[in-house]
Enzyme design. Structure first.
Site, PDB file in Angstrom:
ATOM      1  CD1 TRP A 121       2.656  -1.577   3.039  1.00 33.93           C
ATOM      2  CD2 TRP A 121       0.878  -0.716   2.493  1.00 33.93           C
ATOM      3  NE1 TRP A 121       2.530  -1.232   1.752  1.00 33.93           N
ATOM      4  CE2 TRP A 121       1.504  -0.562   1.509  1.00 33.93           C
ATOM      5  CE3 TRP A 121      -0.501  -0.005   2.667  1.00 33.93           C
ATOM      6  CZ2 TRP A 121       1.367   0.129   0.536  1.00 33.93           C
ATOM      7  CZ3 TRP A 121      -0.724   0.777   1.310  1.00 33.93           C
ATOM      8  CH2 TRP A 121       0.077   0.841   0.270  1.00 33.93           C
ATOM      9  CG  ASN A 152      -0.861   1.815  12.407  1.00 36.80           C
ATOM     10  OD1 ASN A 152       0.057   1.671  11.641  1.00 36.80           O
ATOM     11  ND2 ASN A 152      -1.663   2.785  12.265  1.00 36.80           N
ATOM     12  N   GLY A 153       2.505   1.015  13.530  1.00 44.23           N
ATOM     13  CA  GLY A 153       3.649   1.972  13.529  1.00 44.23           C
ATOM     14  C   GLY A 153       5.200   1.426  13.630  1.00 44.23           C
ATOM     15  CE  LYS A 211      -6.238   7.160  -8.378  1.00 47.23           C
ATOM     16  NZ  LYS A 211      -5.712   8.571  -8.242  1.00 47.23           N
ATOM     17  CG  HIS A 241      13.633  30.909 -25.862  1.00 41.20           C
ATOM     18  ND1 HIS A 241      14.659  31.018 -26.670  1.00 41.20           N
ATOM     19  CD2 HIS A 241      14.198  30.845 -24.671  1.00 41.20           C
ATOM     20  CE1 HIS A 241      15.624  31.313 -26.139  1.00 41.20           C
ATOM     21  NE2 HIS A 241      15.356  31.206 -24.890  1.00 41.20           N
ATOM     22  CD  GLU A 258      -5.322  15.134 -13.869  1.00 41.70           C
ATOM     23  OE1 GLU A 258      -5.108  13.997 -13.960  1.00 41.70           O
ATOM     24  OE2 GLU A 258      -4.974  15.556 -12.609  1.00 41.70           O
TER      25      GLU A 258
END
Length: 618
Positions: free
Chosen positions: A75, A101-102, A613, A507, A491
């Site tokens: 990613w 990763n990082g 979903k 109100h 939900e």
């Protein structure tokens, strides 16, 4: 957030690594790659942009075999999601290969140093710096020593796996921040980012601690610390079945995803803020800084939980960037002939990027000349393809229908955007931006502290799971969290719940209050902001009105609060934070309360009735 798999042993390496990457594809799917060393000692690499099946197609056309190797699904943070920027990355000699990763925060400084020494770079990524450093230090040293010297030079967070033909039959892994798990098999050994990648091959695993360096060879695994001293890490036996493995040991996906939120928030802001320069950064987008300065108004369009995030984002952006913001339901925007022109920025928010009403609203706005910016969790979705740019929320896949980690990641993306807009538009000074960024980096740790008080929410659920109605109250930026807390409860537990602005109690809603009605009041305060303190004082007055009418008050308060506590039957504390970041903390106990109530009522938490979903049709 990326996925790493490494293997050394007798099995066929490429299929095993690909299988592991498939099980980690939720960690990243904008590019993928694999590197193996074959029986002749030659290093071979295959990479592809896009999802993992693109890499599989490359391997069908140009197959490789190896005796050990490493793989990666990405990613993107630094550099576009192209084949060139896909991992694994090698040094300029072609002898060292790294997957990572990082975020390496000081990579530009290191890159300049290495270029001056004659190294040549071919990608836009921070990871390539690691490969060159390892190559530099491995000329006369074992691979593990080269990696140890390399990580001492790095500022940031990382999980690494490295192989080198200079030091064959060896994978070296290192960790500081992102997870790394080592698998121990029968004369075979594994490294991965998460347990599901290993579970079909071994149940014996251990996690690397921060600062650990693992040396994996056909003879076994040795772990050392940053000083090179051998350390022992306890082995665990994992007994999960495959479905339970996907849930990470949690009973439901929703529960797992609630507990993943600190990581999701951290992954969403990491790489987009610099504490060093005090600057915020957006992903590569087709909107210039001058256009951001010239926008006269912003429209946010979204549905459901994403609409609540957008409503909170309105408060963030207006406070820091001083530009008017309207928030519309996608389903309303598309049918009301909105006033939009070339000086309007439309922000479309959708976890899936495929929400029909939000897509239609985005198209409507673009047809009228507006620029659009997406906030989305799914790379390559329709919303991202049609937007002028996207801020990706690095939440990973969200399986539970009721959104949790995607929501807090959206809030985080909006906070980063608000800081960016404030700076670009000259409304936010660098010192204040740096202070806010520092506070934002502290949010994941404060979320973890709330999650450790999960039992408190579980006990409240035990008291109130038979209740038929709930009321949620908040003022200002806390009002959207009241709405979201009510939505989560209805939900998944099917209990009627309403969110209301606290100032509107006189109100109408006061008529509902009696001794059977729980009222959840968000009564936090930011003592550094006089307006926040004033809102808090008004909210406490509303809270006291509820008590005067025999209502049951459950308050979300800031640690150390005394005033709201005295007027509440039940109190849940959260850490201190600037008011614009407090929603990220406030929603966590409300998610936990809804979850535990639904479980007590025997509801299908992950798949509530009548809901889906992703709403891809009207």
């Amino acid at each position: 957030m990326c996925g790493i798999v490494g293997y050394i042993g007798p099995k066929k390496v490429v299929p095993l690594i690909l299988d592991g990457l498939h099980r980690l594809e939720y960690r990243g799917y904008d590019s993928a790659g694999i590197a193996v060393v074959n029986k002749n000692g030659k290093l071979e690499i295959r990479r592809a942009s896009g999802k993992l099946n693109n890499l599989e197609e490359v391997l069908r056309e140009s197959p490789i075999e190896g005796v050990y190797g490493i793989g990666h699904t990405r990613w993107a943070t630094h550099g576009r999601p192209t084949e060139e920027n896909a991992h694994p990355h090698r040094d300029c000699t072609g002898e060292v290969v790294v997957v990572h990763n990082g975020i390496i925060e000081n990579y530009l400084e290191l890159k300049k140093e290495l270029i001056a020494e004659g190294h040549k770079f071919v990608t836009e990524t921070d990871t390539e710096v690691i490969a060159h450093l390892v190559e530099k230090y491995s000329k006369d040293k074992p691979l593990e020593e080269a990696v140890r010297l390399t990580v001492k030079r790095l500022t940031g967070v990382y999980a690494l796996s490295v192989i080198s033909t200079r030091d064959p039959n060896k994978i070296v892994a290192a960790r500081l921040g992102p997870p790394s798990v080592v698998g121990l098999g029968d004369h075979e050994y594994f490294i991965a980012s998460d347990i599901p990648a290993l579970l079909h091959h071994t149940r014996e695993i251990f996690f690397l601690a921060d600062g650990d360096i693992a040396v994996i060879t056909p003879a076994g695994v040795r772990v050392m610390d940053g000083d090179g001293k051998t350390v022992e890490r306890p082995t665990q036996h994992i007994s999960w079945d495959p479905i339970l493995a996907e849930k990470g040991g949690f009973k439901h996906f929703m529960q797992k995803e609630i507990f993943e939120q600190p990581r999701a928030v951290r992954d969403t802001f990491i790489g987009r803020i610099s504490l060093d320069t005090g600057k915020a950064f957006l992903d590569s987008i087709d909107i210039s800084e001058s256009e951001f300065r010239d926008f006269t108004n912003i429209k946010i369009v979204a549905c459901g939980t994403s609409w609540h995030a957008g409503l909170a984002g309105k408060f963030m952006i207006e406070k820091l960037a001083r530009i008017p913001v309207e928030v519309d339901y996608g389903s309303e925007f598309r049918y009301r002939d909105p006033i939009v022109d070339a000086r309007t920025l439309v922000i479309a928010i959708s976890q899936s990027g495929e929400t029909a009403d939000t897509l239609a609203a985005q198209r409507e706005a673009k047809a009228d000349g507006a620029k659009s910016l997406g906030i989305c969790n799914v790379v390559g979705s329709m919303l991202t393809r049609e937007a002028n740019g996207t801020i990706y929320t690095h939440a990973g896949p969200e399986i539970g229908v009721a959104s949790t980690k995607a929501f807090t990641a959206q809030l985080t993306a909006l906070a980063v955007l608000a800081i960016y807009l404030g700076q670009v538009r000259g409304k936010l000074q660098t010192d204040e931006a740096r202070r806010l960024m520092q506070e934002l980096t502290n949010i994941p740790q404060k979320m973890e502290a709330i999650l450790r008080r999960d039992s408190q929410c579980k006990e409240l659920a035990h008291q109130f799971f038979r209740t038929t109605d709930f009321l949620y109250l908040g003022r200002g930026i806390h009002y959207p969290i009241a709405l979201e807390g009510a939505l989560k409860l209805k939900e998944i537990s099917y209990i009627h719940a309403e969110g209301y602005p606290a100032g509107e109690m006189k109100h109408g809603p006061n008529a509902l209050i009696d001794e059977n009605l729980p009222v959840v009041v968000i009564a936090t305060r930011d003592d550094s902001d006089p307006a926040s303190v004033q809102r808090y004082e008004k909210t406490v007055s509303n809270l006291q009105e509820v008590r005067a009418r025999d209502g049951i008050v459950i308050s979300i308060v800031t640690e150390g609060d005394r005033v709201a506590r005295e007027s509440s039957q039940h109190v849940i504390e959260i850490g201190t934070a600037p008011e614009i970041f407090s929603p990220i903390l406030e929603i966590v106990p409300l998610q936990l309360l809804a979850y535990h109530i639904a479980v007590r009522r025997g509801c299908d938490v992950d798949q509530p009735r009548n809901l889906a979903k992703s709403v891809t049709v009207e």
